[in-house]
Write a protein that holds these residues in place. Structure first.
Motif, short mmCIF file in Angstrom:
data_model
loop_
_atom_site.label_atom_id
_atom_site.label_comp_id
_atom_site.label_asym_id
_atom_site.label_seq_id
_atom_site.Cartn_x
_atom_site.Cartn_y
_atom_site.Cartn_z
N LEU A 39 8.43 -4.55 7.17
CA LEU A 39 7.37 -3.95 6.36
C LEU A 39 6.08 -4.74 6.56
O LEU A 39 5.88 -5.80 5.98
CB LEU A 39 7.77 -3.95 4.87
CG LEU A 39 9.07 -3.22 4.53
CD1 LEU A 39 9.45 -3.45 3.08
CD2 LEU A 39 8.92 -1.72 4.81
N ASP A 40 5.22 -4.23 7.45
CA ASP A 40 3.86 -4.74 7.58
C ASP A 40 3.79 -6.19 8.03
O ASP A 40 3.02 -6.98 7.49
CB ASP A 40 3.11 -4.57 6.25
CG ASP A 40 1.61 -4.51 6.45
OD1 ASP A 40 1.18 -3.99 7.49
OD2 ASP A 40 0.86 -4.98 5.57
N GLY B 7 9.98 -9.50 7.47
CA GLY B 7 10.33 -8.45 8.42
C GLY B 7 10.62 -9.01 9.79
O GLY B 7 11.53 -8.54 10.50
N VAL C 67 7.14 -0.50 9.66
CA VAL C 67 6.26 0.23 8.76
C VAL C 67 5.01 -0.61 8.53
O VAL C 67 5.12 -1.78 8.14
CB VAL C 67 6.95 0.52 7.41
CG1 VAL C 67 6.02 1.30 6.49
CG2 VAL C 67 8.26 1.27 7.61
N HIS D 27 9.46 -8.15 4.14
CA HIS D 27 8.01 -7.94 4.11
C HIS D 27 7.31 -9.05 4.88
O HIS D 27 7.65 -10.23 4.72
CB HIS D 27 7.51 -7.91 2.67
CG HIS D 27 6.03 -7.93 2.55
ND1 HIS D 27 5.34 -8.92 1.88
CD2 HIS D 27 5.09 -7.10 3.06
CE1 HIS D 27 4.04 -8.69 1.98
NE2 HIS D 27 3.86 -7.60 2.67
N VAL E 24 14.48 -3.44 8.91
CA VAL E 24 13.15 -2.88 8.62
C VAL E 24 12.15 -4.03 8.54
O VAL E 24 12.40 -5.04 7.87
CB VAL E 24 13.13 -2.10 7.29
CG1 VAL E 24 11.75 -1.48 7.06
CG2 VAL E 24 14.20 -1.02 7.25
N ALA F 296 16.01 -5.90 5.35
CA ALA F 296 14.62 -5.47 5.30
C ALA F 296 13.78 -6.65 4.83
O ALA F 296 14.23 -7.47 4.03
CB ALA F 296 14.44 -4.28 4.35
#
Length: 219
Positions: free
Chosen positions: A170-171, A151, A191, A147, A168, A145
């Motif tokens: 994230l943004d 990501g 996400v 960010h 994942v 995962a």
């Protein structure tokens, strides 16, 4: 965080001299040094922070995952973090912050991080180098995962490394094209805030990524 890592982060956010570095460095979490591991084999999750951010910015997520039975490895990418202190008081700063500006350079960061993350998997699953830790990891269950650009690195690593079974974002945009291609039918979650990242965003590459994720594209 060490005091120097905290100082550099505060200075980068315009908070140097306003918030003491020792206050940030002194923040305590649920983590415990040298804790005895639970018996058994567990899935591994790697965490990759946003560009210029240290791994400590994902501490809350790491704590939560570890509390749910995952082995968690938060990764600092050398010379991409505002400040990372290595053993021997060697402090690396963000050399890349002054060099990454174009889409091509952002894509190079993503590809470099993918190599970093695969290397970390190599090290953590190597019995000779990782010892007891490697025996805790179920190498059939590895996820990543991240960010922001972390990501994107999660998707790029999955595309290049079949050992990663889930990811994942994230943004974050994906930066490399075609976005999110090559994942096959392995699950990948995206996400983001609807105002900036959604499957129909005009100024992000999520529509391209979404088309590959929906199709389960193996190409």
């Amino acid at each position: 965080m060490t005091a120097d890592e905290a100082r550099l982060l505060l200075e980068a956010r315009g908070l140097g001299g306003i918030v003491p570095a020792t206050t940030v460095a002194g923040t305590r979490t649920h983590a415990q040094d040298f804790a005895s591991p639970a018996p058994g084999r567990f899935p591994l999750v790697l965490l990759s922070p946003g560009f210029s951010m240290p791994r400590s910015t994902l501490t809350a997520l790491a704590d939560d995952l570890a509390g749910r039975g995952y082995v968690v490895a938060s990764v600092d990418h050398a010379h991409e973090s505002i400040g990372t202190e290595f053993p021997g008081d060697r402090l690396l700063t963000c050399a890349a912050c002054e060099q990454v500006d174009t889409p091509e350079e952002e894509a190079a960061v993503v590809r470099g991080r993918a190599e970093d993350l695969s290397f970390v998997i190599d090290e953590l699953t190597n019995h000779r180098r990782a010892g007891m830790l490697s025996r805790m990891i179920d190498s059939r269950r590895i996820g990543i995962a991240g960010h922001s650009i972390g990501g994107a690195a999660a998707a790029a690593t999955m595309s290049a490394d079949d050992r990663v079974r889930a990811g994942v974002d994230l943004d974050g945009d994906f930066f490399v094209h075609p976005a999110a291609a090559g994942l096959g039918r392995r699950p990948f979650m995206i996400v983001g805030a609807e105002s900036t990242h959604s499957p129909d965003s005009d100024d992000a590459d999520w529509p391209d990524a979404w088309s590959h994720l929906k199709a389960g594209d193996a190409g």
